[in-house]
Design a protein around this motif. Sequence first.
Motif, short mmCIF file in Angstrom:
data_model
loop_
_atom_site.label_atom_id
_atom_site.label_comp_id
_atom_site.label_asym_id
_atom_site.label_seq_id
_atom_site.Cartn_x
_atom_site.Cartn_y
_atom_site.Cartn_z
N ILE A 190 12.64 -44.52 14.22
CA ILE A 190 13.88 -44.34 13.80
C ILE A 190 13.97 -43.46 12.60
N THR A 191 12.99 -43.32 11.92
CA THR A 191 13.32 -42.45 10.10
C THR A 191 13.47 -41.10 11.49
N GLU A 192 12.93 -40.48 12.02
CA GLU A 192 12.49 -38.93 12.78
C GLU A 192 13.50 -39.24 13.88
N LEU A 193 14.27 -40.23 14.09
CA LEU A 193 15.08 -39.93 14.65
C LEU A 193 16.52 -39.32 14.33
N ILE A 194 17.19 -40.38 13.51
CA ILE A 194 17.91 -40.07 12.42
C ILE A 194 17.69 -38.86 11.54
N TYR A 195 16.51 -38.51 11.40
CA TYR A 195 16.24 -37.16 10.62
C TYR A 195 16.49 -35.96 11.79
N ARG A 196 16.24 -35.95 13.71
CA ARG A 196 16.23 -35.22 14.00
C ARG A 196 18.07 -35.14 14.25
N ILE A 197 18.74 -36.42 14.02
CA ILE A 197 20.58 -36.36 14.23
C ILE A 197 20.95 -35.39 13.60
N ARG A 198 20.49 -35.67 12.76
CA ARG A 198 21.15 -35.37 11.38
C ARG A 198 20.96 -33.88 10.94
N LYS A 199 19.42 -32.88 11.52
CA LYS A 199 19.73 -31.34 12.10
C LYS A 199 20.35 -31.17 13.00
N LYS A 200 20.94 -32.00 14.22
CA LYS A 200 21.19 -31.78 14.61
C LYS A 200 23.55 -31.70 14.58
N MET A 201 23.67 -32.49 13.55
CA MET A 201 25.39 -32.67 12.92
C MET A 201 25.05 -31.14 12.18
N GLU A 202 23.95 -31.04 11.67
CA GLU A 202 23.93 -30.35 10.46
C GLU A 202 24.59 -28.46 10.67
N ALA A 203 23.46 -28.40 12.34
CA ALA A 203 24.01 -27.40 13.07
C ALA A 203 24.68 -27.00 13.08
N LEU A 204 26.23 -27.71 13.44
CA LEU A 204 27.33 -27.94 14.16
C LEU A 204 28.49 -28.21 13.19
N VAL A 206 29.01 -30.43 10.74
CA VAL A 206 29.24 -31.57 10.63
C VAL A 206 29.11 -32.61 9.47
N GLU A 207 29.51 -33.03 9.06
CA GLU A 207 29.95 -33.91 7.15
C GLU A 207 28.71 -34.98 8.05
N GLU A 208 27.72 -35.29 6.89
CA GLU A 208 27.24 -36.76 6.86
C GLU A 208 27.23 -38.03 7.10
N HIS A 209 27.20 -38.45 8.41
CA HIS A 209 27.72 -39.79 8.68
C HIS A 209 26.63 -41.22 8.89
N ILE A 210 25.39 -40.19 8.81
CA ILE A 210 24.32 -41.52 8.74
C ILE A 210 24.08 -41.22 7.49
N VAL A 211 24.58 -42.41 6.49
CA VAL A 211 24.02 -42.70 5.10
C VAL A 211 22.94 -43.66 4.74
N THR A 212 22.25 -43.40 4.10
CA THR A 212 20.82 -44.03 3.80
C THR A 212 20.90 -44.94 2.62
N VAL A 213 20.81 -46.09 2.97
CA VAL A 213 20.98 -46.92 1.62
C VAL A 213 19.34 -47.06 1.34
N TRP A 214 18.34 -46.64 0.39
CA TRP A 214 17.26 -46.50 -0.33
C TRP A 214 16.75 -48.25 -0.51
N GLY A 215 16.07 -48.31 0.84
CA GLY A 215 15.32 -49.66 0.06
C GLY A 215 15.96 -50.73 0.78
N MET A 216 16.84 -50.08 1.77
CA MET A 216 17.22 -51.32 3.01
C MET A 216 17.80 -50.91 4.04
N GLY A 217 18.04 -49.40 4.24
CA GLY A 217 17.87 -48.65 5.57
C GLY A 217 18.93 -48.02 5.82
#
Length: 222
Positions: A190-204, A206-217
Amino acid sequence: MPYNILIVDDDTELQKMLKNYFRLRDYQVDTAIDGVEAVEKAKSNYDVIILDVAMPGMDGIEVCKAIRESVECPIIFLTARSEEQDKINGLLSGGDDYILKPFSILELEARVIAHLKREERHLNRNKVRDGFVIDYVKRAVFVDRQEMELTKIEYGIIEFLSMNPGQVFDKERIYEKVCGYDAEGDSRVITELIYRIRKKMEALSVEEHIVTVWGMGYKWKK
């Protein structure tokens, strides 16, 4: 109308057993003995593909990569390998699920049914924000009408989080929901996949949609 399944395995005895089992349960079943035959047969319209990883020549990972661009149906890997990296490679190649050999055929059928039910969900609404569109019917994401290049599991994460905006989900819960069966979550995947999604959004841009809630998810920004 019966579901169509393609079973790919070089173990002829296992292949025959699975074929007979699913036919008894009113599935239409086709088989392939190796990767080359699987790639050719995958051009037909199947509802789910059961794919062995360890085959001579073209293995299951290579088959999955070769067909995923044109095949939308769920792909379930059969594997004798238990190493974490093998599981990660399978999911990142476009697979939806995996089951370790030896396995319970009832569990395999349960996973097949779970994936088929997910595919049958008829979602009739889109989520739109400033040119960013999630089309739940086409199972695709568009940015200013340009489709993002996402693997099926990457789209699944976006779909799950975006349909539950503001709710925080830990990695194990996301993994279970996206992969469609009860199992311990694989945090590394999941960590790797969300990193990949964010990079793809960043390349286009796109504002940050998936927010990391530290210690929770993670959560989808409202």
